[in-house]
Design a protein around this motif. Structure first.
Motif, PDB file in Angstrom:
ATOM      1  N   CYS A  88      47.901  64.299-142.346  1.00 31.74           N
ATOM      2  CA  CYS A  88      48.511  64.595-143.653  1.00 31.74           C
ATOM      3  C   CYS A  88      48.636  66.098-143.867  1.00 31.74           C
ATOM      4  N   ALA A  91      51.630  67.348-141.854  1.00 25.50           N
ATOM      5  CA  ALA A  91      52.891  66.963-142.491  1.00 25.50           C
ATOM      6  C   ALA A  91      53.148  67.804-143.732  1.00 25.50           C
ATOM      7  N   SER A  95      56.280  70.464-144.173  1.00 27.75           N
ATOM      8  CA  SER A  95      57.248  70.239-145.244  1.00 27.75           C
ATOM      9  C   SER A  95      57.347  71.438-146.174  1.00 27.75           C
ATOM     10  N   ASN A 137      60.083  64.158-142.324  1.00 30.49           N
ATOM     11  CA  ASN A 137      58.864  63.388-142.582  1.00 30.49           C
ATOM     12  C   ASN A 137      58.989  61.951-142.098  1.00 30.49           C
ATOM     13  N   SER A 165      50.850  59.770-143.821  1.00 30.18           N
ATOM     14  CA  SER A 165      51.062  61.192-143.535  1.00 30.18           C
ATOM     15  C   SER A 165      52.444  61.642-143.986  1.00 30.18           C
ATOM     16  N   GLY A 166      53.449  60.820-143.741  1.00 28.58           N
ATOM     17  CA  GLY A 166      54.790  61.169-144.191  1.00 28.58           C
ATOM     18  C   GLY A 166      54.898  61.227-145.699  1.00 28.58           C
ATOM     19  N   GLY A 169      53.594  64.468-146.883  1.00 22.13           N
ATOM     20  CA  GLY A 169      54.578  65.495-146.573  1.00 22.13           C
ATOM     21  C   GLY A 169      55.693  65.551-147.606  1.00 22.13           C
ATOM     22  N   LEU A 170      56.157  64.382-148.077  1.00 22.56           N
ATOM     23  CA  LEU A 170      57.222  64.348-149.076  1.00 22.56           C
ATOM     24  C   LEU A 170      56.783  64.996-150.386  1.00 22.56           C
TER      25      LEU A 170
END
Length: 543
Positions: A88, A91, A95, A137, A165-166, A169-170
């Motif tokens: 995390c 990511a 980002s 992501n 994790s994605g 990132g967002l």
């Protein structure tokens, strides 16, 4: 050109520019995830070893400040406990840097004016950046999931790990996009993004540490602070245990709101402007700013203080946790062996714990040192180096000032770490010998951090455009090897290539010098070469 065509053209430009960087972030995360599974099989292959370590973590919750949320002793759940927060973190950093690079940094360099001169409009560059970040992501989540599936872990848990994790990132993609609208410089926007990421990481750790453990000490229920952090949301998906995506709903909602906020903000300001203006400086400069060294220190001092604060905390933990983990290590041979690899065979487990934390402090010091060199590259890019060099300041003196500032920063961060360790010894009534151990570990990491600063200075002279990616890339690679090498079961010869892992360490009443001499030689040679070659190098503001 229609609006969709303009968006496709901008997206293609961003993809071409970011292709190598995003590949390194995503593939690196996938390799780390797969290697962690292999390391768990090697170091914690038995169910008893994993149960023992989880029991130790839940019985001493402060350990959870730096790890994930325990959800059981199964191989997959144990891998998630070790690696999910770090995936995390990767990511989130990927980002945040992406969002600032394509918004505020574009405005600083003047490239946003060229786009704005077309029919693209104000919102399209931000919108395309958000879509580009969302795609990055998504790729991050998919590749991480595929890596975990490839090593034999269940697909459901692997997908949840990637999604968690994605999702984090967002959130920070949107946060950094908003920060780029608020702050006047990319440096300030990046600082806001990184600070928010580290704060969220710490809040989730505190929430886990304050949680309620199960009776068998194999699972922890997070306390309410964890639910205030995107990292807490991700960890509560509990990959390979509960495999629930519901905790990610706040992450998706937050990412959507932040993205809409960034789009709305971009319509309400001029290109190059910001909601927070720069402070008005004094009419006359302070006498202390008469030299390039003092000027660079003025520009870098705040960041050095931040790294030093982290070093104090890590130093404090290095000596307050030692006695506790020494008791645990006696019951968990796998943990004892892993920690012994980071110190030396003859060293005590308390020394191993201290050495482990000073690897982290050494990474902080290396970041502070590299940041000092990167600063002169930023000055060159922004054109602010030219007024300095127009005075009676030669190019080699200018770079030499940056090397001096980096050395001071490294020394201050490690001194702060020793101060924190000493405070921990005094508070916990630790062994007096640990004072010497902390000083030895700090001295070793000082040499290691100097290697990174010197190599970054040499890259700055030979390949200016590679200063940022190579400087930070070297630190990131060394950090993974230094912090995860024992968990991943990496060979000692490979771990020895990382300066933070090859630094001298305390061993009983003596010192294992390890890679001291080659590191001193490397740092000295790189520094001399950089200063010598700088005499013939012209400024490269955009190159």
């Amino acid at each position: 050109m229609t609006a969709p065509s303009r968006a496709v053209a901008l997206a293609g430009q961003r993809l071409r520019r970011d292709g190598v960087q995003l590949t390194l972030w995503i593939v690196g995360a996938a390799v780390l995830a797969a290697a962690t599974y292999a390391g768990v099989q090697s170091a914690f292959g038995s169910d008893d070893a994993r149960r023992s370590l989880l029991a130790a973590a839940l019985a001493n919750p402060v350990i959870l400040l730096f790890r994930g949320l325990p959800s059981g002793a199964g191989e997959g759940a144990f891998v998630a406990f070790l690696i999910v927060p770090f995936l995390c973190l990767l990511a989130a950093l990927m980002s945040a840097f992406l969002a600032v690079r394509h918004t505020r940094a574009e405005e600083e360099s003047g490239r946003a004016d060229l786009v704005g001169a077309t029919s693209a409009g104000r919102m399209l560059p931000v919108a395309v950046t958000l879509l580009h970040g969302a795609a990055a992501n998504t790729a991050f989540a998919i590749v991480v999931a595929l890596a975990l599936i490839a090593v034999g872990l269940p697909a459901s848990g692997a997908v949840v790990t990637g999604a968690a994790s994605g999702g984090v990132g967002l959130v920070f993609l949107g946060f950094a996009a908003v920060a780029a609208q608020v702050f006047r410089t990319s440096r300030a926007a990046n600082t806001a993004g990184v600070s928010a990421i580290l704060l969220a990481y710490l809040v989730a750790g505190v929430g886990n540490a304050l949680g309620t453990p199960s009776d068998d000490l194999q699972r922890m229920e997070s306390a309410w602070p964890a639910w205030l952090s995107p990292f807490g949301w991700a960890e509560n998906t509990r990959p390979f245990s509960d495999d629930t995506l519901t905790p990610l709903l706040p992450a998706l909602g937050s990412a959507l709101l932040l993205g809409l906020g960034a789009l709305a903000s971009s319509r309400r300001r001029d290109v190059g402007a910001s909601f927070l203006g720069e402070r008005t400086g004094p009419a006359e400069a302070h006498p202390a700013l008469r030299s390039p060294t003092s000027l660079l220190w003025r520009l870098s001092g705040g960041a050095v203080l931040a790294w030093s604060a982290g070093a104090v905390l890590a130093g404090l933990l290095s000596t307050t946790l030692g006695s506790v983990i020494e008791e645990i290590g006696a019951e968990n041979p796998a943990l004892e062996a892993m920690l012994a690899r980071m110190s030396a065979a003859e060293g005590s487990l308390e020394q191993g714990i201290l050495t482990t934390f000073f690897v982290m402090i050494g990474i902080f010091a290396a970041c502070a040192g590299v940041q000092g060199i990167v600063r002169v590259r930023q000055e060159e890019l922004h054109g602010t180096a030219e007024p300095v060099l127009a005075a009676a300041v030669g190019r080699e003196r200018w770079l030499g000032a940056a090397v001096v500032v980096s050395g001071i920063a490294i020394a201050l961060v490690l001194t702060a770490g020793v101060a924190g360790a000493s405070l921990g010894i005094a508070v916990s009534s630790g062994e007096p010998d640990l004072y010497r151990s902390a000083a030895v570990a700090a001295g070793g990491q000082l040499v290691a951090a100097a290697v990174f600063a010197a190599l970054t200075a040499l890259v700055f002279v030979l390949a200016p455009r590679a200063t940022l990616p190579l400087g930070w890339g070297l630190v990131a690679t060394a950090a993974v090897v230094g912090l995860f090498g024992p968990v991943l079961g990496l060979p000692d010869d490979l771990s020895g290539l990382s300066p933070v892992a090859a630094a001298p360490v305390p061993v009983g009443d003596g010192t294992d010098i390890r890679g001291l001499w080659w590191m001193i030689g490397t740092a000295a040679a790189a520094t001399v070469a950089a200063l010598t070659l700088m005499r013939r190098r012209e400024l490269a503001p955009g190159g």
